[in-house]
Design an enzyme around this catalytic site. Structure first.
Site, short mmCIF file in Angstrom:
data_model
loop_
_atom_site.label_atom_id
_atom_site.label_comp_id
_atom_site.label_asym_id
_atom_site.label_seq_id
_atom_site.Cartn_x
_atom_site.Cartn_y
_atom_site.Cartn_z
CB THR A 203 33.71 -3.08 4.78
OG1 THR A 203 33.64 -2.30 3.88
CG2 THR A 203 32.06 -2.72 4.06
CE1 TYR B 262 32.79 -5.79 -0.23
CE2 TYR B 262 32.94 -3.00 0.76
CZ TYR B 262 33.32 -4.46 0.31
OH TYR B 262 34.68 -5.20 1.59
N1 LIG Z 1 40.32 -5.50 1.07
C1 LIG Z 1 39.76 -4.50 1.74
O1 LIG Z 1 40.38 -3.68 1.61
C2 LIG Z 1 38.57 -4.87 3.10
C3 LIG Z 1 38.51 -3.03 3.30
C4 LIG Z 1 37.25 -3.72 4.30
C5 LIG Z 1 36.47 -4.85 4.35
N2 LIG Z 1 36.96 -5.95 3.97
C6 LIG Z 1 36.77 -7.66 3.65
O2 LIG Z 1 37.42 -8.47 4.75
C7 LIG Z 1 37.38 -9.63 4.23
C8 LIG Z 1 38.43 -10.54 3.30
O3 LIG Z 1 38.48 -9.16 2.25
P1 LIG Z 1 40.34 -9.38 1.79
O4 LIG Z 1 41.17 -8.51 1.27
O5 LIG Z 1 40.73 -10.95 1.78
O6 LIG Z 1 39.42 -9.95 0.06
P2 LIG Z 1 40.11 -10.22 -1.41
O7 LIG Z 1 42.07 -10.19 -1.01
O8 LIG Z 1 39.85 -9.42 -2.51
O9 LIG Z 1 40.37 -11.57 -1.94
C9 LIG Z 1 38.46 -12.01 -2.05
C10 LIG Z 1 38.19 -13.59 -2.27
O10 LIG Z 1 36.85 -13.92 -1.94
C11 LIG Z 1 37.28 -15.60 -3.07
N3 LIG Z 1 35.60 -14.95 -3.46
C12 LIG Z 1 35.16 -14.23 -4.13
N4 LIG Z 1 33.94 -14.32 -4.82
C13 LIG Z 1 34.11 -15.67 -4.50
C14 LIG Z 1 33.15 -16.64 -5.16
N5 LIG Z 1 32.14 -16.06 -5.77
N6 LIG Z 1 32.98 -18.11 -4.18
C15 LIG Z 1 34.46 -18.12 -3.82
N7 LIG Z 1 35.18 -17.24 -3.17
C16 LIG Z 1 34.84 -16.00 -3.80
C17 LIG Z 1 37.81 -14.60 -4.17
O11 LIG Z 1 38.38 -16.04 -4.39
P3 LIG Z 1 39.60 -16.08 -5.78
O12 LIG Z 1 40.34 -15.89 -5.57
O13 LIG Z 1 38.82 -17.41 -6.77
O14 LIG Z 1 39.42 -14.51 -6.43
C18 LIG Z 1 38.99 -14.15 -3.20
O15 LIG Z 1 39.70 -15.76 -2.12
C19 LIG Z 1 36.15 -9.27 3.39
O16 LIG Z 1 35.20 -10.13 3.76
C20 LIG Z 1 36.18 -8.34 2.33
O17 LIG Z 1 34.26 -7.81 1.97
C21 LIG Z 1 38.41 -5.72 3.16
#
Ligand SMILES: NC(=O)c1ccc[n+]([C@@H]2O[C@H](COP(=O)([O-])OP(=O)(O)OC[C@H]3O[C@@H](n4cnc5c(N)ncnc54)[C@H](OP(=O)(O)O)[C@@H]3O)[C@@H](O)[C@H]2O)c1
Length: 294
Positions: free
Chosen positions: A103, A127
């Protein structure tokens, strides 16, 4: 040769887009849900790699609740640092390439943007700190690994700013959005497309290949959260777009502190991968069109 990809995550924004787009590539993608393996159990996650013996592992799941992480520090660290570290060790032991997602919140955004990959990091919240430690654990354990830092991820599904803004507007309440935090919105679909386009290269690359290490991926351009909200409404609601008032980070207090301008430089993406992401506004158009079609 068809590539075997093992993906952690099925329901998140990025995970969904990877699953959607995988059939357009010469890959067999096996995705593990939280029920298949909980990343709160890093050893169990590592075992999945040893069992599956894929060509490439993609960690698309993470603890992403930025504010809650301030109080769930241990869980956030286990999922974002220890699990990627354990997966990386398993990848190193089996000769598997690894792709981890990080991130822009590794930066404090206090000056120096756009930040290059090697710019000094200084996360302002738990985070960001756990994701930075996750990057380091991955790099230390697995020489054939890539951390992709991304920012402000949005899509037509899951929880994200585009959907939140449209829901709030539909409720008809007056709206004020932070105007002094600036960043690069990123389409989960565009990020997934980039990952799948590079999967073959990563799986084949040798230790020391410039494709490994850390790279930034975001859509081009920069905007404040308020400017982004205005663009979302213009795109989705046209003449019916509500007014969006301005507020400041100082006035909109959240448990986790956020960087003011953690905008990432995209030069390495162009130089090493030959990829120039499209402007965020073009990506937003596609997301709104998909939402309208739903
Ligand atoms: N969203 C943003 O704005 C943003 C910004 C910068 C970087 N990122 C990074 O980009 C990547 C993808 O983000 P995203 O937006 O696609 O995430 P997201 O939509 O928030 O989804 C998070 C995912 O992680 C799973 N998860 C959470 N805790 C878990 C656990 N203990 N065991 C197994 N699965 C777990 C969730 O599963 P459940 O559905 O079961 O909860 C969900 O599938 C991540 O690495 C995030 O840190 C995101």
């Amino acid at each position: 040769m068809t590539l075997k990809i093992l993906q952690f995550g099925t329901t998140g924004q990025l995970a969904v887009e990877l699953l959607r787009q995988a059939p357009d590539h010469d890959v067999v993608l096996t995705a593990l849900s939280r029920a298949d393996v909980d990343l709160a159990d890093p050893a169990a996650a590592a075992l999945k790699v040893a069992d599956a013996r894929p060509d490439l592992v993609v960690i698309a799941a993470a603890y992403t609740a930025v504010d809650l992480a301030e109080t769930e520090r241990d869980l956030a660290r286990t999922v974002n640092t220890l699990a990627p570290g354990a997966i990386a060790e398993a990848c190193a032991a089996t000769g598997t390439a690894l792709l981890n997602i990080s991130t822009d919140y590794v930066f404090d955004g206090a000056g120096g943007a756009p930040y290059a990959e090697d710019a000094a990091t200084h996360p302002l919240n738990v985070y960001g700190a756990t994701k930075l430690e996750g990057e380091r654990a991955v790099t230390a354990a697995c020489p054939r690994s890539l951390n992709i830092r991304t920012s402000w991820v949005v899509s037509a599904h899951g929880k994200n700013f585009v959907k939140t803004m449209l829901r709030v507007a539909a409720a008809g309440n007056p709206l004020k959005v932070v105007d002094d935090q600036v960043g690069r919105p990123t389409s989960a679909a565009d990020l997934a497309g980039f990952i799948l386009s590079q999967a073959g290269r990563l799986a084949a690359a040798k230790v020391g290949d410039p494709a490994f290490g850390t790279v930034h991926f975001a859509n081009a351009g920069e905007v404040s959260w308020r400017g982004f909200a205005q663009a979302i409404f213009a795109e989705a609601l046209g003449d019916q777009a509500p007014d969006v008032g301005a507020t400041t980070t100082a006035d909109y207090v959240t448990p986790a502190q956020r960087p003011l301008r953690a905008t990432m430089d995209l030069g390495k993406l162009r130089q090493v991968f030959g990829v120039t992401p499209r402007p965020w506004r073009a990506a937003l158009k596609d997301i709104v069109a998909e939402l309208k079609a739903q």
